[in-house]
Motif scaffolding. Structure first.
Motif, short mmCIF file in Angstrom:
data_model
loop_
_atom_site.label_atom_id
_atom_site.label_comp_id
_atom_site.label_asym_id
_atom_site.label_seq_id
_atom_site.Cartn_x
_atom_site.Cartn_y
_atom_site.Cartn_z
N MET A 1 5.44 -4.04 1.29
CA MET A 1 4.88 -3.39 2.45
C MET A 1 3.63 -4.16 2.88
O MET A 1 2.84 -4.57 2.05
N GLU A 2 3.46 -4.37 4.17
CA GLU A 2 2.30 -5.08 4.66
C GLU A 2 1.61 -4.29 5.74
O GLU A 2 2.26 -3.68 6.57
N GLU A 3 0.31 -4.24 5.70
CA GLU A 3 -0.53 -3.66 6.73
C GLU A 3 -1.45 -4.78 7.19
O GLU A 3 -1.49 -5.84 6.57
N GLN A 4 -2.23 -4.53 8.21
CA GLN A 4 -3.19 -5.51 8.69
C GLN A 4 -4.06 -5.99 7.53
O GLN A 4 -4.86 -5.23 7.00
N GLY A 5 -3.88 -7.23 7.09
CA GLY A 5 -4.70 -7.79 6.04
C GLY A 5 -4.38 -7.32 4.64
O GLY A 5 -5.02 -7.73 3.69
N ARG A 6 -3.39 -6.44 4.48
CA ARG A 6 -3.03 -5.91 3.17
C ARG A 6 -1.57 -6.20 2.88
O ARG A 6 -0.73 -6.13 3.76
N SER A 7 -1.28 -6.48 1.64
CA SER A 7 0.09 -6.71 1.22
C SER A 7 0.30 -6.00 -0.11
O SER A 7 -0.46 -6.21 -1.06
N PHE A 8 1.30 -5.15 -0.18
CA PHE A 8 1.63 -4.42 -1.40
C PHE A 8 3.08 -4.68 -1.76
O PHE A 8 3.91 -4.92 -0.89
N PHE A 9 3.39 -4.64 -3.04
CA PHE A 9 4.76 -4.89 -3.46
C PHE A 9 5.06 -4.09 -4.72
O PHE A 9 4.16 -3.60 -5.40
N SER A 10 6.34 -4.00 -5.01
CA SER A 10 6.77 -3.43 -6.29
C SER A 10 7.61 -4.49 -7.00
O SER A 10 8.26 -5.32 -6.37
N LEU A 11 7.56 -4.45 -8.31
CA LEU A 11 8.31 -5.38 -9.14
C LEU A 11 9.39 -4.58 -9.85
O LEU A 11 9.11 -3.53 -10.43
N SER A 12 10.62 -5.08 -9.77
CA SER A 12 11.75 -4.40 -10.41
C SER A 12 12.37 -5.29 -11.47
O SER A 12 12.38 -6.51 -11.35
N ARG A 13 12.89 -4.65 -12.49
CA ARG A 13 13.68 -5.32 -13.52
C ARG A 13 14.91 -4.48 -13.77
O ARG A 13 14.80 -3.29 -14.03
N GLY A 14 16.05 -5.11 -13.65
CA GLY A 14 17.30 -4.39 -13.87
C GLY A 14 17.48 -3.22 -12.92
O GLY A 14 18.06 -2.21 -13.29
N GLY A 15 16.98 -3.35 -11.69
CA GLY A 15 17.13 -2.31 -10.70
C GLY A 15 16.14 -1.16 -10.82
O GLY A 15 16.20 -0.20 -10.06
N THR A 16 15.22 -1.26 -11.77
CA THR A 16 14.22 -0.21 -11.97
C THR A 16 12.86 -0.74 -11.60
O THR A 16 12.47 -1.83 -12.05
N ARG A 17 12.12 0.00 -10.80
CA ARG A 17 10.76 -0.41 -10.47
C ARG A 17 9.89 -0.25 -11.71
O ARG A 17 9.88 0.80 -12.35
N VAL A 18 9.15 -1.33 -12.02
CA VAL A 18 8.36 -1.32 -13.24
C VAL A 18 6.86 -1.54 -12.99
O VAL A 18 6.05 -1.29 -13.88
N ALA A 19 6.51 -2.03 -11.79
CA ALA A 19 5.10 -2.30 -11.50
C ALA A 19 4.87 -2.30 -9.99
O ALA A 19 5.79 -2.52 -9.20
N PHE A 20 3.61 -2.08 -9.65
CA PHE A 20 3.18 -2.11 -8.25
C PHE A 20 1.85 -2.87 -8.20
O PHE A 20 1.09 -2.87 -9.17
N GLY A 21 1.58 -3.48 -7.08
CA GLY A 21 0.30 -4.17 -6.92
C GLY A 21 0.08 -4.54 -5.46
O GLY A 21 0.96 -4.35 -4.62
N GLY A 22 -1.09 -5.06 -5.19
CA GLY A 22 -1.38 -5.46 -3.83
C GLY A 22 -2.68 -6.23 -3.73
O GLY A 22 -3.41 -6.37 -4.71
N TYR A 23 -2.92 -6.74 -2.53
CA TYR A 23 -4.17 -7.43 -2.26
C TYR A 23 -4.53 -7.26 -0.80
O TYR A 23 -3.67 -6.95 0.03
N GLU A 24 -5.80 -7.45 -0.52
CA GLU A 24 -6.32 -7.46 0.84
C GLU A 24 -6.80 -8.87 1.12
O GLU A 24 -7.47 -9.47 0.28
N LEU A 25 -6.49 -9.38 2.27
CA LEU A 25 -6.93 -10.71 2.67
C LEU A 25 -8.13 -10.57 3.61
O LEU A 25 -8.08 -9.82 4.59
N HIS A 26 -9.20 -11.29 3.28
CA HIS A 26 -10.43 -11.30 4.09
C HIS A 26 -10.80 -12.76 4.31
O HIS A 26 -11.54 -13.34 3.51
#
Length: 117
Positions: A1-26
């Motif tokens: 998912m991306e917003e103005q200056g922000r990017s978030f994602f989920s990490l999956s293994r074997g079809g299961t979401r296992v982690a989430f993270g993101g960053y803001e760009l400045h």
């Protein structure tokens, strides 16, 4: 998912979401946001993979430095080449973020990493 200056994602293994993270760009600076590894998937390298993905995506988006704030995970991020910095050395654009100004306590450690070109 991306917003103005922000990017978030989920990490999956074997079809299961296992982690989430993101960053803001400045500009040329990125602020890593929470990296969350779901219970039951910790201790399996998921956090390392999520961190590597975030850093690479931020770099590809033009970031030359990455910052983060943490109250208890400094040793984890130091393994990726982050080092502690004084808040006075952090760009104002990072300090003005909601993460730095309101969500994380003033006692949080600030870490910085120069990203490869």
């Amino acid at each position: 998912m991306e917003e103005q200056g922000r990017s978030f994602f989920s990490l999956s293994r074997g079809g299961t979401r296992v982690a989430f993270g993101g960053y803001e760009l400045h500009g040329e600076d990125a602020l890593l946001r929470s990296i969350v590894v779901l219970q039951g998937h910790r201790g399996q390298g998921v956090g390392e993979t999520a961190t590597e993905i975030l850093l690479e995506r931020a770099r590809l988006d033009g970031a030359r430095r990455a910052y983060l704030l943490t109250t208890d995970a400094a040793p984890f991020f130091e393994e990726f080449g982050f080092h502690k910095v004084d808040r006075a050395a952090v760009p104002q654009s990072i300090l003005a973020t909601r993460q730095a100004s309101a969500l994380c306590p003033q006692s949080a450690t600030v870490l910085e990493k120069t990203l490869a070109a």
